[in-house]
Design a protein around this motif. Structure first.
Motif, PDB file in Angstrom:
ATOM      1  N   ARG A 142       0.833  -1.224   0.000  1.00  0.00           N
ATOM      2  CA  ARG A 142       0.000   0.000   0.000  1.00  0.00           C
ATOM      3  C   ARG A 142       0.861   1.264   0.000  1.00  0.00           C
ATOM      4  N   GLU A 143       2.034   1.220   0.649  1.00  0.00           N
ATOM      5  CA  GLU A 143       2.934   2.373   0.644  1.00  0.00           C
ATOM      6  C   GLU A 143       3.523   2.589  -0.739  1.00  0.00           C
ATOM      7  N   LEU A 144       3.861   1.506  -1.422  1.00  0.00           N
ATOM      8  CA  LEU A 144       4.400   1.627  -2.770  1.00  0.00           C
ATOM      9  C   LEU A 144       3.327   2.099  -3.749  1.00  0.00           C
ATOM     10  N   VAL A 145       2.089   1.669  -3.532  1.00  0.00           N
ATOM     11  CA  VAL A 145       0.971   2.180  -4.343  1.00  0.00           C
ATOM     12  C   VAL A 145       0.837   3.686  -4.154  1.00  0.00           C
ATOM     13  N   ALA A 192       3.589   5.471  -6.023  1.00  0.00           N
ATOM     14  CA  ALA A 192       3.349   5.444  -7.460  1.00  0.00           C
ATOM     15  C   ALA A 192       2.204   6.387  -7.840  1.00  0.00           C
ATOM     16  N   ALA A 193       1.182   6.448  -7.014  1.00  0.00           N
ATOM     17  CA  ALA A 193       0.055   7.351  -7.278  1.00  0.00           C
ATOM     18  C   ALA A 193       0.515   8.803  -7.277  1.00  0.00           C
ATOM     19  N   ALA A 194       1.426   9.147  -6.379  1.00  0.00           N
ATOM     20  CA  ALA A 194       1.951  10.512  -6.337  1.00  0.00           C
ATOM     21  C   ALA A 194       2.720  10.842  -7.615  1.00  0.00           C
ATOM     22  N   ALA A 239      -4.495   5.112 -14.924  1.00  0.00           N
ATOM     23  CA  ALA A 239      -3.398   6.077 -14.752  1.00  0.00           C
ATOM     24  C   ALA A 239      -2.043   5.465 -15.048  1.00  0.00           C
ATOM     25  N   VAL A 240      -1.973   4.151 -15.262  1.00  0.00           N
ATOM     26  CA  VAL A 240      -0.688   3.486 -15.441  1.00  0.00           C
ATOM     27  C   VAL A 240      -0.788   2.392 -16.501  1.00  0.00           C
ATOM     28  N   VAL A 241       0.315   2.201 -17.226  1.00  0.00           N
ATOM     29  CA  VAL A 241       0.484   1.042 -18.107  1.00  0.00           C
ATOM     30  C   VAL A 241       1.835   0.423 -17.773  1.00  0.00           C
ATOM     31  N   ALA A 242       1.876  -0.892 -17.648  1.00  0.00           N
ATOM     32  CA  ALA A 242       3.118  -1.614 -17.357  1.00  0.00           C
ATOM     33  C   ALA A 242       3.708  -2.150 -18.655  1.00  0.00           C
ATOM     34  N   VAL A 243       4.965  -1.803 -18.910  1.00  0.00           N
ATOM     35  CA  VAL A 243       5.660  -2.201 -20.133  1.00  0.00           C
ATOM     36  C   VAL A 243       6.906  -2.996 -19.733  1.00  0.00           C
ATOM     37  N   PRO A 244       6.843  -4.319 -19.728  1.00  0.00           N
ATOM     38  CA  PRO A 244       7.985  -5.114 -19.267  1.00  0.00           C
ATOM     39  C   PRO A 244       9.160  -5.104 -20.243  1.00  0.00           C
ATOM     40  N   LEU A 275       0.954  -4.447 -26.788  1.00  0.00           N
ATOM     41  CA  LEU A 275       0.597  -3.610 -25.645  1.00  0.00           C
ATOM     42  C   LEU A 275       0.532  -2.151 -26.072  1.00  0.00           C
ATOM     43  N   ALA A 276      -0.640  -1.536 -25.925  1.00  0.00           N
ATOM     44  CA  ALA A 276      -0.833  -0.139 -26.316  1.00  0.00           C
ATOM     45  C   ALA A 276      -0.571   0.789 -25.130  1.00  0.00           C
ATOM     46  N   VAL A 277       0.193   1.851 -25.382  1.00  0.00           N
ATOM     47  CA  VAL A 277       0.446   2.875 -24.364  1.00  0.00           C
ATOM     48  C   VAL A 277      -0.059   4.209 -24.915  1.00  0.00           C
ATOM     49  N   PRO A 278      -1.289   4.610 -24.575  1.00  0.00           N
ATOM     50  CA  PRO A 278      -1.827   5.871 -25.078  1.00  0.00           C
ATOM     51  C   PRO A 278      -1.058   7.073 -24.520  1.00  0.00           C
ATOM     52  N   ARG A 279      -1.063   8.155 -25.276  1.00  0.00           N
ATOM     53  CA  ARG A 279      -0.313   9.347 -24.885  1.00  0.00           C
ATOM     54  C   ARG A 279      -0.823   9.947 -23.578  1.00  0.00           C
ATOM     55  N   ASP A 280      -2.113   9.789 -23.274  1.00  0.00           N
ATOM     56  CA  ASP A 280      -2.656  10.450 -22.082  1.00  0.00           C
ATOM     57  C   ASP A 280      -2.416   9.678 -20.783  1.00  0.00           C
ATOM     58  N   VAL A 281      -1.793   8.513 -20.838  1.00  0.00           N
ATOM     59  CA  VAL A 281      -1.483   7.772 -19.608  1.00  0.00           C
ATOM     60  C   VAL A 281      -0.306   8.459 -18.911  1.00  0.00           C
ATOM     61  N   PRO A 282      -0.481   8.897 -17.664  1.00  0.00           N
ATOM     62  CA  PRO A 282       0.591   9.671 -17.031  1.00  0.00           C
ATOM     63  C   PRO A 282       1.769   8.855 -16.517  1.00  0.00           C
TER      64      PRO A 282
END
Length: 212
Positions: free
Chosen positions: A11-14, A17-19, A53-58, A121-128
């Motif tokens: 939860r602390e790491l979440v 990441a949210a910040a 708000a997030v996309v994971a790209v391995p 895997l799509a990463v849209p431009r608006d994903v922060p």
């Protein structure tokens, strides 16, 4: 000197990441660590918590294909730095930082089939927040540009016995016998883990996830 790990709950790491996702800019967050460190597990937890708000790209999408490894004589070292298309991965990160394309398509590694799938895997431009995880995010050589392309990088440092047990279990799930899995972990995986561990001091945070 070995950098000690902070013990933190997911939860602390979440929250951290949210910040980053709330900064208003495109942010690239790396999760580094040895094979079996739990990078993919933490990445999945962050994606579940942060949603759109997030996309994971391995990084694993840039594994060289087995026929290429056979031709290079590197099949027995699969997972070592030289068995990846590091330049392709760096190029992808640069495109993701630039945020010029409406969508950037990234490859993913299909572990059950042991090969990468292009453009999956799509990463849209608006994903922060773009989250990328892999063994060699903090490494030298062909991977050296990666660290400078990340706004932050966390190094995962689980209990070593737990990490190795995870690896053996993973290899068995994907078709190796227990004996072959143990041998692969003791050989290739442990060699790669030693390379990765030498880079931990370059991370912004060295963490042992408390609730694993």
């Amino acid at each position: 000197m070995t950098v000690p790990a902070e013990v933190l709950p997911t939860r602390e790491l979440v929250a951290r990441a949210a910040a980053l996702a709330a900064s208003g800019e495109r942010v690239l967050l790396g999760l580094a660590g040895a094979p079996g460190a739990g990078k993919s597990t933490l990445a999945a937890a962050l994606v579940r918590a942060l949603g759109d708000a997030v996309v994971a790209v391995p990084m694993d999408g840039f594994h060289l294909a087995d026929p290429v490894l056979d031709r290079l004589g590197l099949r027995h070292r699969k997972g070592a730095p030289e068995t990846f298309d590091a330049a392709g991965y760096v190029h992808l990160l640069r495109r993701l930082r630039a945020r010029e394309d409406d969508v950037v398509y990234a490859p993913v590694f299909v572990r059950a089939q042991e090969h990468a799938l292009a453009g999956a895997l799509a990463v849209p431009r608006d994903v922060p927040l773009v989250l990328t995880e892999g063994n060699y995010l903090l490494s030298d050589g062909a991977f050296a540009p990666v660290r400078g392309l990340l706004d932050a990088c966390w190094y995962l440092d689980p209990d070593p016995a737990l990490r190795r047990a995870r690896l053996v279990s993973r290899h068995v799930r994907h078709g190796r016998s227990p004996a072959d899995a143990e041998a692969w972990v003791a050989g290739s995986d442990d060699a790669n883990a030693a390379l990765v561990d030498a880079t931990r001091a370059r991370a912004d945070l060295v963490v042992r996830v408390a609730d694993r």
